[in-house]
Write a protein that holds these residues in place. Structure first.
Motif, PDB file in Angstrom:
ATOM      1  N   ALA A  79     105.983  32.284 155.302  1.00  0.00           N
ATOM      2  CA  ALA A  79     104.566  32.349 154.890  1.00  0.00           C
ATOM      3  C   ALA A  79     104.442  32.452 153.379  1.00  0.00           C
ATOM      4  CB  ALA A  79     103.909  33.568 155.538  1.00  0.00           C
ATOM      5  N   GLU A  80     103.307  31.948 152.863  1.00  0.00           N
ATOM      6  CA  GLU A  80     102.974  32.148 151.455  1.00  0.00           C
ATOM      7  C   GLU A  80     102.500  33.590 151.294  1.00  0.00           C
ATOM      8  OE1 GLU A  80     103.194  30.064 148.905  1.00  0.00           O
ATOM      9  OE2 GLU A  80     104.053  28.512 150.210  1.00  0.00           O
ATOM     10  N   LEU A  81     102.850  34.189 150.163  1.00  0.00           N
ATOM     11  CA  LEU A  81     102.432  35.574 149.929  1.00  0.00           C
ATOM     12  C   LEU A  81     100.902  35.709 149.982  1.00  0.00           C
ATOM     13  CD1 LEU A  81     103.550  38.361 149.443  1.00  0.00           C
ATOM     14  CD2 LEU A  81     103.584  37.883 146.999  1.00  0.00           C
ATOM     15  N   ASP A  82     100.203  34.686 149.497  1.00  0.00           N
ATOM     16  CA  ASP A  82      98.733  34.734 149.524  1.00  0.00           C
ATOM     17  C   ASP A  82      98.185  34.819 150.950  1.00  0.00           C
ATOM     18  OD1 ASP A  82      97.649  35.001 147.074  1.00  0.00           O
ATOM     19  OD2 ASP A  82      97.600  32.851 146.623  1.00  0.00           O
ATOM     20  N   GLU A  83      98.832  34.085 151.876  1.00  0.00           N
ATOM     21  CA  GLU A  83      98.380  34.141 153.279  1.00  0.00           C
ATOM     22  C   GLU A  83      98.563  35.552 153.823  1.00  0.00           C
ATOM     23  OE1 GLU A  83      99.932  30.994 156.089  1.00  0.00           O
ATOM     24  OE2 GLU A  83     101.250  30.684 154.375  1.00  0.00           O
ATOM     25  N   ILE A  84      99.704  36.164 153.455  1.00  0.00           N
ATOM     26  CA  ILE A  84      99.978  37.523 153.950  1.00  0.00           C
ATOM     27  C   ILE A  84      98.979  38.502 153.346  1.00  0.00           C
ATOM     28  CG2 ILE A  84     101.712  39.368 154.079  1.00  0.00           C
ATOM     29  CD1 ILE A  84     103.856  37.173 153.778  1.00  0.00           C
ATOM     30  N   TYR A  85      98.755  38.367 152.038  1.00  0.00           N
ATOM     31  CA  TYR A  85      97.785  39.238 151.365  1.00  0.00           C
ATOM     32  C   TYR A  85      96.401  39.119 151.993  1.00  0.00           C
ATOM     33  CZ  TYR A  85     100.602  40.657 147.284  1.00  0.00           C
ATOM     34  OH  TYR A  85     101.513  41.227 146.455  1.00  0.00           O
ATOM     35  N   THR A  86      96.028  37.888 152.338  1.00  0.00           N
ATOM     36  CA  THR A  86      94.687  37.700 152.901  1.00  0.00           C
ATOM     37  C   THR A  86      94.543  38.511 154.188  1.00  0.00           C
ATOM     38  OG1 THR A  86      94.582  35.506 151.939  1.00  0.00           O
ATOM     39  CG2 THR A  86      93.050  35.947 153.732  1.00  0.00           C
TER      40      THR A  86
END
Ligand code: SF4
Length: 380
Positions: A79-86
């Motif tokens: 996963a992209e870190l941004d997806e996880i952060y979201t």
């Protein structure tokens, strides 16, 4: 020395008497939590990461959405870190999310996608400390591994009548010894969960429900009637004051969002551009210099909108917020920041952000669900 050893063996003999009644009580009263229906070590690990500093009822929908988006270690590693952060937005303490991804990558590359099945092996992974290693090893792998969290400390200090400050290293070391002795035997994962459940539901910080407690016969604080005063905690030092400025910079219908460097208080999160100022600085004067250095923009018309306050564990932030316009035709040039985006104000808070940014956006009428974090209250 002999007396100290005797008293510690005595404590261990005493505490082991709670094993059977505690497990019986847990079997009859345990809350039906979604991760308790799973035997998947990955799912249990994610729940443990989310439960740190966060209430159980808050975690449930986050855990369900997270498992739906990333059902296994491989999907999390990719996963992209941004997806996880979201998916993490609102849970706070974003370093947990970063560490999960880092650890998932290690599990895929070094452990063939399988979580290590010992506490020792788990502790090699980023973000997994002694508590999480004990929790995952005992709950997911049935290992006789101890754990200590805020709930367990409270239960132990009351049961054993420990009237010393629980922040003292010697006291905490002693509690790990007790926890190690108690977990030995059948059903170590349930035993650990039962201890935490007792702390979350009956042996609560205020007004513990001692008459309903399955281990009251063995409890020193119940006998002496001073459970409310235990554990004894060291007074926290006051958070240090910190001042900063932030700018809402408009370009057409959009505003500028910047992403913080990977190190620091708000690592990797999105915020309004700005920076820290000194205790005696004139906020408006410093704003221009800070923005020129951080994002390479010359600002005109800085209008003060207000200030917000936010208390982190060790810092008390006062953030002065301005509405600005940038000179036309300029391009953003980042200094230490990771990235920038021009976004509509209504979508700004969909980016991973921290509490001060949410409060600053409220000054402009932009809101989202309040933060889920409840520092200091775990697993309740
Ligand atoms: Fe806590 Fe009261 Fe039970 Fe003692 S008797 S462990 S103080 S709930």
């Amino acid at each position: 020395m002999k007396r100290a050893t005797d008293s510690s063996s005595q404590r261990i003999r005493e505490i082991r008497k709670i094993r059977a009644p505690l497990l019986r009580w847990y079997d009859a009263n345990r809350r039906d939590l979604p991760w308790r229906r799973s035997s998947d070590p990955y799912a249990i690990w994610i729940s443990e990461a989310m439960l740190q500093q966060t209430r159980v009822d808050t975690v449930i929908p986050y855990w369900e959405r997270f498992l739906e988006a990333f059902p296994d270690v491989e999907s999390l590693a990719q996963a992209e870190l941004d997806e996880i952060y979201t998916l993490w937005t609102g849970l706070g303490y974003y370093s947990r999310a970063r560490n999960l991804k880092h650890a998932a990558e290690t599990i895929v590359t070094e452990h063939a996608g399988q979580l290590p099945n010992t506490a020792e092996g788990l502790r090699e992974l980023k973000g997994i400390g002694r508590y999480t290693a004990g929790a995952v090893a005992s709950i997911a792998f049935d290992r006789e591994e101890p754990l200590i969290d805020g709930n367990v400390i409270r239960v132990f200090t009351r049961l054993l009548g420990i009237r010393e400050e629980t922040t003292a290293k010697t006291v905490i070391d002693g509690l790990w010894v007790i926890a190690s002795a108690l977990v030995r035997g059948p059903r170590p994962g349930d035993l650990n969960q039962a201890l935490m459940e007792l702390g979350a539901t009956l042996c609560t910080p205020r007004n513990p429900d001692c008459p309903a407690c399955p281990v009251r016969r063995h409890c020193d604080a119940n006998r002496r009637g001073d459970a409310d005063r235990l554990p004894i905690k060291k007074k926290r030092s006051k958070p240090k004051p910190m001042r900063a400025v932030a700018a809402w910079i408009e370009r057409g219908a959009k505003i500028l969002a910047v992403r913080c460097p990977e190190e620091g208080l708000m690592a990797g999160l999105w915020e309004l551009p700005g920076g820290e100022i000194g205790p005696k600085d004139e906020a408006k004067d410093r704003l221009g210099e800070i923005l020129r250095a951080a994002i390479g923009l010359e600002i005109h018309h800085a209008e003060s909108i207000g200030r917000i306050e936010h208390v982190f564990t060790h810092r008390h932030l006062v953030l002065e917020v301005f509405r600005c316009r940038a000179e036309k035709g300029q391009r953003v040039r980042l200094d230490r920041l990771q990235a920038h985006r021009w976004v509509r104000p209504s979508t700004f808070l969909e980016l991973a952000h921290a509490g001060p940014t949410r409060k600053a956006m409220m000054l402009f009428g932009v809101t989202r669900e309040p933060s889920a974090r409840t520092a200091g209250r775990t697993r309740t």
